[in-house]
Every structure is written in C-alpha cells, then in structure tokens.
Design an enzyme around this catalytic site. Sequence first.
Site, PDB file in Angstrom:
ATOM      1  N   LYS A   1     -10.688  -5.320  -4.257  1.00  0.00           N
ATOM      2  CA  LYS A   1     -11.645  -4.246  -4.533  1.00  0.00           C
ATOM      3  C   LYS A   1     -10.932  -2.989  -4.996  1.00  0.00           C
ATOM      4  CE  LYS A   1     -12.242  -3.619   0.424  1.00  0.00           C
ATOM      5  NZ  LYS A   1     -13.050  -3.981   1.530  1.00  0.00           N
TER       6      LYS A   1
ATOM      7  N   LYS B   1      -4.282 -11.515  -6.323  1.00  0.00           N
ATOM      8  CA  LYS B   1      -5.546 -11.642  -5.584  1.00  0.00           C
ATOM      9  C   LYS B   1      -6.641 -10.742  -6.199  1.00  0.00           C
ATOM     10  CE  LYS B   1      -6.400  -8.984  -1.696  1.00  0.00           C
ATOM     11  NZ  LYS B   1      -6.771  -8.638  -0.341  1.00  0.00           N
TER      12      LYS B   1
ATOM     13  N   LYS C   1       0.825  -1.214   0.000  1.00  0.00           N
ATOM     14  CA  LYS C   1       0.000   0.000   0.000  1.00  0.00           C
ATOM     15  C   LYS C   1       0.855   1.257   0.000  1.00  0.00           C
ATOM     16  CE  LYS C   1      -4.307  -1.622   2.080  1.00  0.00           C
ATOM     17  NZ  LYS C   1      -5.239  -1.446   3.211  1.00  0.00           N
TER      18      LYS C   1
END
Length: 334
Positions: free
Chosen positions: A200, A197, A115
């Site tokens: 969202k 993966k 992130k």
Amino acid sequence: MSKNFVTGIQPSGRLTLGNYLGAIRNFVKLQEEKDYDEFFVFIADLHAITVSYNPSDLRQNIKKLAALYLACGLDPSKVTLFVQSEVHEHAEIGYLLQTISYIGELERMTQYKDKKVKQVEGVSSALLTYPVLMAGDILLYNAYAVPVGLDQKQHLELARTISERFNNKFGDLFNIPIPLIQKTGAKIMSLQDPTKKMSKSDPLEKASIYLDDSEDVIRKKIASAVTDSDGIIKYDEKNKPGISNLLAIMACCSGKSIQTLENEFKGAGYGEFKKAVANSVVEVIIPIQKKYEELLKNQDYLNKVLDDGAIKASYFAKKQLSKMKRKMGLERKK
Ligand code: AMP
Ligand code: TRP
C-alpha cells in the site's frame, strides 16, 4: 490452555488486494472454521504511528479499516474487533517486553531495515521497537496462533523468541504462538515489478490494486501488468514472476487451483488470460465495496462494534498483564 487467535492490520492508507488475499480473507475463513476459543482482530493504530503520518488521515483510516473488516465478512459475533490504542494494556506490555528484547535482534528485522531508509524526519525509536509491541499484541491474549501474510513471518519468529525468553526467565506464562500463513496468496506481488511485494506504500499507482479501485481501474491495471514474452501461461515464480503472480491472484479469487487454471488457459494469449484474471478480481472486490459504502454510512453501528470489542479485549488483556507483572516482580499487592 485456551486456544486464542490474534491478528491486526495497520490503518495506514488504502488497503490492497494483497492485504485482502494474504490476510483478511484468511481471517474470514478461520472465523468460519471456528476452531478457536477467542479470535481478536484489531486495528493496529499504535503501529501506524511509528512512521510520520497525518493525524486526521489516521482518524479516517481507523474507521475505514473497521468498515472494511466488516465488509469483507468478519462477524462481530464470532470475532472481537477493536482498536489497539483503546486497550491501553498494549502500550504497557510493549514496554515491559522491551526490557527482555535486544537491540541487536531488532536491528536485524528486514521490515525495520526497509522502512528506516525511507524516513525523512529521522527514524523514531518506536520503529525499532515495533516488533516488540507486536509481540505484546500477541502475548496479551496468550495467542495460540497468529494469521498473517508471509511478510510478517520474521516478526512472528521474534515474538516466539521473546515469549520463550520470558517463560525461561520468569516462569511459564505464555504460549509460543504459531504463524498461520496460507500457501496461495501469502505474497501477492506488484503488478509493475512482480519480484516485489504489492504494497500500500508503493508510490506507483499502477503497481497495486486497491480495494477501493473502480472496476474500470482494476481492469486497466491488470491489462497493463508486467509479464514476459514467451507467451506460455505456466506457474514458474523464478522465470515467469508476472504470470505466476496473476495465476496466484486468479486462483485466490476464483477458488480454482493453479493447476486447473494452467490447463484452462493452455494455448490462450496473455490478453485473454488477463481479462479472465480481471473478471475474477472484480467479482470479489465489487461486492465488498458495496457493503463497505453502506457500513461507512452507519457510524453508530461501527462505533458500537468497536466499543464492545474494546471492552471485551480489555477484560482479557487486563488479566494477562496482571499475571505477567506479578511474575516480573511488579504488582505489589498480589
Ligand atoms: P500491512 O499492509 O503491512 O499492514 O499488512 C497487513 C496484512 O496484510 C499482513 O498480515 C500482511 O502480511 C498482509 N499483506 C500485506 N501485503 C501483502 C501482499 N502483497 N501479499 C500478501 N499479504 C500481504
Ligand atoms: N505488523 C503487522 C503488519 O504490518 C500488523 C500487526 C501488529 C499484527 N500487531 C500484530 C499482526 C499482531 C498480527 C499480530 O501487518
């Protein structure tokens, strides 16, 4: 010692089929097995604000996640549903645990590393301490077990380390929480890059099936999922990640084992197989969407569930936090 379960999901956007199959569905299963004393399921809004976000979207997403939890089958008479920021003890335990967490171990977290590079406005210190807050969420209810998807395993391990460290330093208080990660569905992969993966936050719309996608969109996305060219429907994550992912998705949605599906589709073409996968997904998602729409219209009910949940969670959190502070030399009057 009581046997409590704790888990949460961030209200940070549209949820995917991965969130449902890897997490929520498992929460519902555990709820039905009822092998716990208390089960706390919360909306992790304090986690969602560790990266840049839009406040009015967040407010909407919190309500949407509450409606979705209920639409997926969570039952407020069996689990305590609440919003994390409404139980202020979460923020407090997060701070207290920071005092026994090391910067080095936080910098090693894969999710932080991933992130961090995506931030454009600078990396908030809360992004680094995110796993400490998560450990706090868990220890606040003295969780015995924590149902999550595979990507949260590392955070869970850190929570165990922090819990043990606290017990060693200040005296036994916390359970060492165990992760509950189910085998099939623990990691649903992207439809466009099945080595990654399904997420969202994937900018590629076609990569993820969202729980609010229409039937038509779901069918199209599955039809265009990346596979391979050898034409055999067989589970082999390494050499056939696309087909393996579709097999895992269908196994989860249909309740059949991967082996059964391999036999059923022996000799079938990918087109036929993908249609069957899409059918199984549609059968699961569309009824959830119907309930979700109804619930979103019933704001009074949603508010009541979340109000009751916060009251109950606070009761447990307050007691545990007080014990913790006492052990740490705080709590003057006790
Ligand atoms: P997040 O979207 O990171 O807030 O994750 C919420 C929950 O869904 C966590 O328990 C995750 O482990 C789980 N989850 C998220 N994405 C996937 C995926 N692609 N496959 C399986 N589980 C997932
Ligand atoms: N970090 C988790 C995720 O992104 C959400 C979460 C926050 C959580 N606190 C938790 C999950 C406590 C389990 C227990 O998925």
